[in-house]
Scaffold this motif. Structure first.
Motif, PDB file in Angstrom:
ATOM      1  N   MET A   1       0.547  -0.948   0.012  1.00 22.00           N
ATOM      2  CA  MET A   1       0.073   0.070   0.296  1.00 22.00           C
ATOM      3  C   MET A   1       0.886   1.549  -0.189  1.00 22.00           C
ATOM      4  O   MET A   1      -0.010   1.880  -0.586  1.00 22.00           O
ATOM      5  N   GLY A   2       2.458   1.032   0.899  1.00 17.89           N
ATOM      6  CA  GLY A   2       2.745   2.023   0.629  1.00 17.89           C
ATOM      7  C   GLY A   2       2.273   2.911   1.617  1.00 17.89           C
ATOM      8  O   GLY A   2       1.642   2.948   2.680  1.00 17.89           O
ATOM      9  N   PRO A   3       3.581   4.153   2.323  1.00 21.28           N
ATOM     10  CA  PRO A   3       3.156   4.791   3.364  1.00 21.28           C
ATOM     11  C   PRO A   3       2.003   6.218   3.529  1.00 21.28           C
ATOM     12  O   PRO A   3       1.608   6.075   4.187  1.00 21.28           O
ATOM     13  N   LYS A   4       2.085   6.367   2.639  1.00 17.92           N
ATOM     14  CA  LYS A   4       1.416   7.457   1.996  1.00 17.92           C
ATOM     15  C   LYS A   4      -0.246   6.565   1.916  1.00 17.92           C
ATOM     16  O   LYS A   4      -1.551   7.476   2.610  1.00 17.92           O
ATOM     17  N   ARG A   5      -0.571   5.694   1.550  1.00 16.89           N
ATOM     18  CA  ARG A   5      -2.062   4.884   1.856  1.00 16.89           C
ATOM     19  C   ARG A   5      -2.434   4.207   3.070  1.00 16.89           C
ATOM     20  O   ARG A   5      -3.412   5.063   3.231  1.00 16.89           O
ATOM     21  N   VAL A   6      -1.495   4.512   3.118  1.00 18.78           N
ATOM     22  CA  VAL A   6      -1.716   3.655   5.419  1.00 18.78           C
ATOM     23  C   VAL A   6      -1.744   4.235   6.129  1.00 18.78           C
ATOM     24  O   VAL A   6      -3.000   4.753   6.550  1.00 18.78           O
ATOM     25  N   ASP A   7      -1.136   5.903   5.925  1.00 21.30           N
ATOM     26  CA  ASP A   7      -1.757   7.086   6.425  1.00 21.30           C
ATOM     27  C   ASP A   7      -3.436   7.491   6.086  1.00 21.30           C
ATOM     28  O   ASP A   7      -3.905   7.874   6.932  1.00 21.30           O
ATOM     29  N   LYS A   8      -3.778   7.619   5.219  1.00 21.80           N
ATOM     30  CA  LYS A   8      -4.224   8.037   4.576  1.00 21.80           C
ATOM     31  C   LYS A   8      -5.870   6.589   5.530  1.00 21.80           C
ATOM     32  O   LYS A   8      -6.908   7.557   5.491  1.00 21.80           O
ATOM     33  N   VAL A   9      -5.316   5.793   5.410  1.00 25.36           N
ATOM     34  CA  VAL A   9      -5.973   4.817   5.857  1.00 25.36           C
ATOM     35  C   VAL A   9      -6.525   4.090   6.947  1.00 25.36           C
ATOM     36  O   VAL A   9      -7.528   4.568   7.952  1.00 25.36           O
TER      37      VAL A   9
END
Length: 124
Positions: free
Chosen positions: A66-74
């Motif tokens: 997912m990558g760090p940006k997507r993880v933070d968004k979720v």
């Protein structure tokens, strides 16, 4: 002779149980998932908990993909929603891994039955 065979069988059963206990003791859960399983155990269903346990070994791989940006968004979305049903990012990743696997298996089954449209829908 019978007593010796019974003792060997008993020792084998004890060894199997001891091996399973040792195998499970080495399993380390991610901190976020361990807390979620403790706190959220009363807020999730039995099926949801089973799905989490099946997918927890694949959760780190899903989070990396997912990558760090997507993880933070979720994570932000889950926090803003109040973590419904004890849902955390690790639980989300575990469920996503299980559902992806089930979808892929279902799509392959549909493809083998000649149902191309359903197979494409399940892959998507």
């Amino acid at each position: 002779m019978e007593l010796l065979l019974a003792a060997i069988a008993g020792l084998a059963v004890y060894g199997a149980f001891h091996g399973v206990r040792m195998y499970r003791a080495d399993a380390k859960l991610p901190g976020d998932l361990a807390i979620a399983l403790e706190v959220g155990a009363t807020r999730t269903t039995a099926a949801g908990s089973a799905i989490d346990r099946i997918g927890m070994r694949h959760a780190p791989r899903v989070l990396r993909m997912m990558g760090p940006k997507r993880v933070d968004k979720v994570r932000r979305k889950l926090d803003m929603a109040g973590n419904p049903g004890g849902m955390t990012v690790d639980r989300y990743a575990a469920r996503r891994a299980v559902y992806t696997g089930l979808g892929t298996i279902s799509a392959l089954a549909m493809l083998m039955n000649g149902q191309l449209v359903l197979a494409v829908l399940l892959f998507v």
